[in-house]
Design a protein around this motif. Structure first.
Motif, short mmCIF file in Angstrom:
data_model
loop_
_atom_site.label_atom_id
_atom_site.label_comp_id
_atom_site.label_asym_id
_atom_site.label_seq_id
_atom_site.Cartn_x
_atom_site.Cartn_y
_atom_site.Cartn_z
N THR A 288 0.83 -1.21 0.00
CA THR A 288 0.00 0.00 0.00
C THR A 288 0.87 1.26 0.00
O THR A 288 0.50 2.26 -0.62
CB THR A 288 -0.94 0.03 1.22
N GLN A 289 2.00 1.21 0.68
CA GLN A 289 2.91 2.37 0.66
C GLN A 289 3.44 2.63 -0.75
O GLN A 289 3.51 3.77 -1.20
CB GLN A 289 4.09 2.14 1.60
N GLU A 290 3.84 1.58 -1.44
CA GLU A 290 4.46 1.76 -2.75
C GLU A 290 3.45 2.09 -3.85
O GLU A 290 3.83 2.64 -4.89
CB GLU A 290 5.21 0.49 -3.15
N THR A 291 2.17 1.77 -3.66
CA THR A 291 1.20 1.89 -4.75
C THR A 291 0.00 2.79 -4.44
O THR A 291 -0.74 3.14 -5.36
CB THR A 291 0.64 0.50 -5.13
N ALA A 292 -0.22 3.13 -3.18
CA ALA A 292 -1.39 3.89 -2.74
C ALA A 292 -2.68 3.10 -2.92
O ALA A 292 -3.77 3.66 -2.79
CB ALA A 292 -1.50 5.24 -3.45
N LEU A 293 -2.60 1.82 -3.23
CA LEU A 293 -3.79 0.99 -3.31
C LEU A 293 -4.21 0.58 -1.90
O LEU A 293 -3.37 0.33 -1.04
CB LEU A 293 -3.51 -0.26 -4.16
N PRO A 294 -5.52 0.48 -1.63
CA PRO A 294 -5.97 0.16 -0.27
C PRO A 294 -5.65 -1.28 0.12
O PRO A 294 -5.49 -2.15 -0.74
CB PRO A 294 -7.49 0.39 -0.35
N VAL B 279 9.68 -11.66 -18.51
CA VAL B 279 8.39 -11.11 -18.09
C VAL B 279 8.63 -9.72 -17.50
O VAL B 279 9.54 -9.54 -16.67
CB VAL B 279 7.70 -12.02 -17.05
N PHE B 280 7.82 -8.77 -17.93
CA PHE B 280 7.93 -7.38 -17.45
C PHE B 280 6.76 -7.10 -16.50
O PHE B 280 5.60 -7.32 -16.84
CB PHE B 280 7.89 -6.41 -18.62
N GLY B 281 7.08 -6.58 -15.32
CA GLY B 281 6.05 -6.29 -14.34
C GLY B 281 5.16 -5.13 -14.75
O GLY B 281 5.60 -4.18 -15.40
N ALA B 282 3.89 -5.21 -14.34
CA ALA B 282 2.92 -4.15 -14.63
C ALA B 282 2.82 -3.18 -13.46
O ALA B 282 2.98 -3.58 -12.30
CB ALA B 282 1.55 -4.76 -14.92
N SER B 283 2.53 -1.94 -13.75
CA SER B 283 2.45 -0.94 -12.68
C SER B 283 1.17 -1.07 -11.88
O SER B 283 1.17 -0.89 -10.66
CB SER B 283 2.55 0.47 -13.26
N ASN B 284 0.04 -1.38 -12.54
CA ASN B 284 -1.27 -1.25 -11.89
C ASN B 284 -1.69 -2.47 -11.09
O ASN B 284 -2.61 -2.40 -10.30
CB ASN B 284 -2.35 -0.90 -12.91
N PHE B 285 -1.03 -3.62 -11.29
CA PHE B 285 -1.31 -4.80 -10.49
C PHE B 285 0.02 -5.29 -9.91
O PHE B 285 0.71 -6.10 -10.52
CB PHE B 285 -1.96 -5.89 -11.33
N PRO B 286 0.40 -4.81 -8.72
CA PRO B 286 1.71 -5.13 -8.17
C PRO B 286 1.88 -6.60 -7.82
O PRO B 286 3.02 -7.05 -7.61
CB PRO B 286 1.79 -4.26 -6.91
N LEU B 287 0.78 -7.36 -7.79
CA LEU B 287 0.87 -8.79 -7.50
C LEU B 287 0.38 -9.63 -8.68
O LEU B 287 1.11 -10.46 -9.21
CB LEU B 287 0.07 -9.12 -6.23
N ALA B 288 -0.86 -9.42 -9.10
CA ALA B 288 -1.49 -10.34 -10.06
C ALA B 288 -0.92 -10.26 -11.47
O ALA B 288 -1.05 -11.22 -12.25
CB ALA B 288 -3.01 -10.09 -10.10
N PHE B 289 -0.29 -9.13 -11.83
CA PHE B 289 0.33 -9.00 -13.15
C PHE B 289 1.81 -8.66 -13.02
O PHE B 289 2.39 -8.04 -13.90
CB PHE B 289 -0.35 -7.90 -13.97
N GLN C 241 -5.08 -7.34 -0.38
CA GLN C 241 -5.42 -8.66 0.14
C GLN C 241 -6.14 -9.50 -0.91
O GLN C 241 -5.86 -10.70 -1.08
CB GLN C 241 -6.26 -8.52 1.40
N GLY C 242 -7.07 -8.87 -1.63
CA GLY C 242 -7.77 -9.59 -2.69
C GLY C 242 -6.85 -9.97 -3.83
O GLY C 242 -6.95 -11.08 -4.38
N GLU C 243 -5.91 -9.08 -4.17
CA GLU C 243 -4.98 -9.37 -5.25
C GLU C 243 -3.99 -10.45 -4.84
O GLU C 243 -3.58 -11.27 -5.67
CB GLU C 243 -4.25 -8.09 -5.65
N ARG C 244 -3.61 -10.48 -3.58
CA ARG C 244 -2.74 -11.55 -3.09
C ARG C 244 -3.44 -12.91 -3.25
O ARG C 244 -2.81 -13.87 -3.72
CB ARG C 244 -2.39 -11.31 -1.62
N ALA C 245 -4.71 -12.98 -2.90
CA ALA C 245 -5.46 -14.23 -3.05
C ALA C 245 -5.59 -14.62 -4.52
O ALA C 245 -5.46 -15.80 -4.88
CB ALA C 245 -6.84 -14.09 -2.41
N ARG C 246 -5.82 -13.63 -5.37
CA ARG C 246 -5.93 -13.93 -6.81
C ARG C 246 -4.59 -14.47 -7.34
O ARG C 246 -4.57 -15.41 -8.15
CB ARG C 246 -6.31 -12.66 -7.57
N THR C 247 -3.49 -13.90 -6.88
CA THR C 247 -2.18 -14.32 -7.36
C THR C 247 -1.88 -15.76 -6.96
O THR C 247 -1.40 -16.56 -7.78
CB THR C 247 -1.11 -13.36 -6.82
N SER C 248 -2.14 -16.10 -5.71
CA SER C 248 -1.90 -17.48 -5.28
C SER C 248 -2.88 -18.44 -5.93
O SER C 248 -2.51 -19.56 -6.32
CB SER C 248 -1.97 -17.58 -3.76
#
Length: 530
Positions: free
Chosen positions: A90-96, A155-165, A101-108
């Protein structure tokens, strides 16, 4: 406590040859976080690619069940990343935190989904045409085909999904499932997040005894070109801007041995509002659409950037309601300063276009937040393929276009470039004459929605997150869902080989029990059985 070392990951170890460092930034305040990352040198990028190349044969030779164990182990490690990790993201992205937490679950969960793909075995695409020695005028040889991983994948990381993409996102999961080691280029907007996830992958690799080099990660701006041009790299996964994706595609095509780039790049995701739907629920649609446009500060590749309706009193009332709702939206913090600057530039270009009117949205403040905006454009701009209307403005902005009738609606859609999604908001009475419309949309997009909004992408077998250029660089694939594995596989055919030397998926007895096409018949049986 999280330990952030800021070193590149090569062959299971850490490397920091360069004195040049990159600083992690708090997305909300703009202040430096206490994490610095060593920019990869050209030698380190080369070493990472070579490590992946060395890992390729032993990793590909593992059974699908062993690779599935690895993916499941990654999922367990990601689930174990705790509240301190969520706070860091959340510090690095300003995402709540709820989003993280939801994106972490989606990634796993997508790791676990690809593990299931490996266990069921259909990804092999096994096809067997048994020999016909008595066939006239010429006998047919014994021919057997299956698919293998193409080799190391960048693979290049995406800015808007710090976990799932990103580090352990869909491209990494698909490549690892296909039997392809990965060299991951961390995104500069969330480098500390990337390090924590990379640690999780390395722990999983060690626990499941994967070959060193199965996963590597490098930091830095400008290192992408070294990675793309390295001869060991055989395919690329990318999510980002059209400019960035095209640059990678051009570099990959110019190599002595060109390689495919699977790039998700730009989409304005049109939403088509049909007359009966507007009559019956115009106010509700305006509310739902506002929520979709502004969700996550509009930082989704499926954000609805274009709203099209047929001229009527009801559609005029809808526009007025939508403008009022958009004007009420609070400013939101964007992912990073670069994203905010890009958004402000896009909004300014729309404001300066003589054929586009501004309907709602306060002027952009000097701070780090973005204001939602609503514009209206003349339909002729789309019919005449005006370049500005085709550009994605990445953020909480959308453009309304009013067409005279269904004929002009078709003309407007004909002028659209390729898209990830198109949405039809309609009532049953609207659908009677939609055959031509749907046929046109099918040519233009990867996913067609009915009475929903595109800012939600389910990870499953049937999902397509792709589309014709410029939505992606290759419309034949998807970056979400199990079909994504096919981007990193290639077919190999065996002709007249003895059974004992064939790979297990192609042997007569079908020892893996996988689905196969034998002499044109789908079966799980051994060759020769009924």
């Amino acid at each position: 406590m999280l330990e952030i070392r800021g070193h590149n990951y090569i062959a299971g170890g850490r490397s920091a040859e360069s004195a040049v460092t990159l600083q992690s930034i708090d997305a909300t305040t703009g202040e430096a976080l206490p994490y610095a990352f060593h920019q990869a040198t050209e030698a380190e990028v080369h070493a990472a690619a070579e490590a992946a190349a060395r890992a390729y044969t032993p990793y590909r030779d593992l059974s699908a069940h062993r690779r599935a164990e690895f993916l499941d182990a990654i999922a367990v490690e990601i689930d174990g990343l705790g509240d301190d990790f969520v706070s860091l993201v959340t510090q690095e992205t300003a995402l709540p935190s709820g989003r993280i937490q939801g994106e972490r679950a989606r990634t796993s969960n997508q790791m676990r989904l690809f593990a299931e793909v490996l266990r069921r075995g259909d990804f092999y695409g096994a096809r067997i045409d048994q020999a016909l020695p008595e066939r006239k005028p010429l006998p047919r040889p014994d021919l057997r085909q299956y698919r293998i991983g193409v080799g190391p994948v960048a693979v290049f990381g995406a800015s808007n999904f710090p976990l799932a993409f990103s580090t352990a996102g869909g491209d990494t999961a698909a490549a690892l499932a296909a039997g392809c080691p990965v060299v991951f280029k961390a995104h500069s907007g969330h480098m500390a997040t990337a390090e924590c996830v990379a640690d999780a992958i390395i722990r999983a690799a060690e626990k499941t005894r994967m070959p060193p080099g199965v996963f590597n990660m490098v930091y830095g701006s400008g290192v992408g070109e070294w990675l793309i041009k390295h001869p060991a790299i055989q395919a690329v996964g990318f999510t980002g801007s059209l400019k960035g994706g095209r640059a990678l595609c051009d570099m990959a095509a110019a190599r002595p041995n060109p390689i495919p780039v699977f790039a998700e790049m730009s989409s304005i995701n049109p939403v088509l509002l049909m007359p009966e739907a507007i009559k019956l629920r115009g106010a509700l649609i305006a509310s739902e659409l506002t929520a979709s446009v502004t969700l996550g500060c509009g930082q989704f590749c499926t954000n609805p950037g274009l709203v099209i309706g047929i001229r009527s009193a009801e559609f005029s009332a809808f526009i007025e309601t939508l403008a009022g709702l958009m004007a009420e939206q609070p400013a939101q913090t964007m992912l990073n300063a670069g994203t905010l600057e890009s958004y402000r530039s896009g909004v300014q270009r729309l404001r300066g276009h003589p054929g586009i009117g501004h309907l709602a949205g306060a002027a952009q403040a000097d701070g780090r937040q973005a204001q939602a905006q609503l514009f209206q454009a003349d339909a002729r701009l789309l019919i005449e393929a005006d370049a500005l209307l085709q550009e994605e403005v990445f953020g909480p902005t959308t453009i309304v276009v009013e067409v005279a009738d269904e004929h002009e609606l078709l003309a407007v859609l004909e002028g659209l470039h390729g898209q990830l999604t198109a949405t039809l908001i309609a009532e049953p009475a609207d659908l009677a004459s939609c055959g031509e419309l749907l046929a046109l949309l099918e040519r233009k997009v990867g996913r067609l929605l009915m009475n929903g909004y595109p800012t939600g992408v389910e990870v499953c077998d049937a999902m397509v997150h792709g589309g014709p250029y410029p939505a992606t660089s290759d419309a034949r694939g998807t970056s979400v869902g199990t079909l994504a594995i096919e981007r990193f596989l290639r077919p190999v055919c065996y002709q007249n080989w003895p059974d004992a030397l064939l790979p297990e998926p192609l042997r007569d007895a079908n020892p893996l029990g996988i689905p196969r096409l034998v002499d044109g018949v789908p079966t799980r049986s051994a060759c020769g059985e009924g």
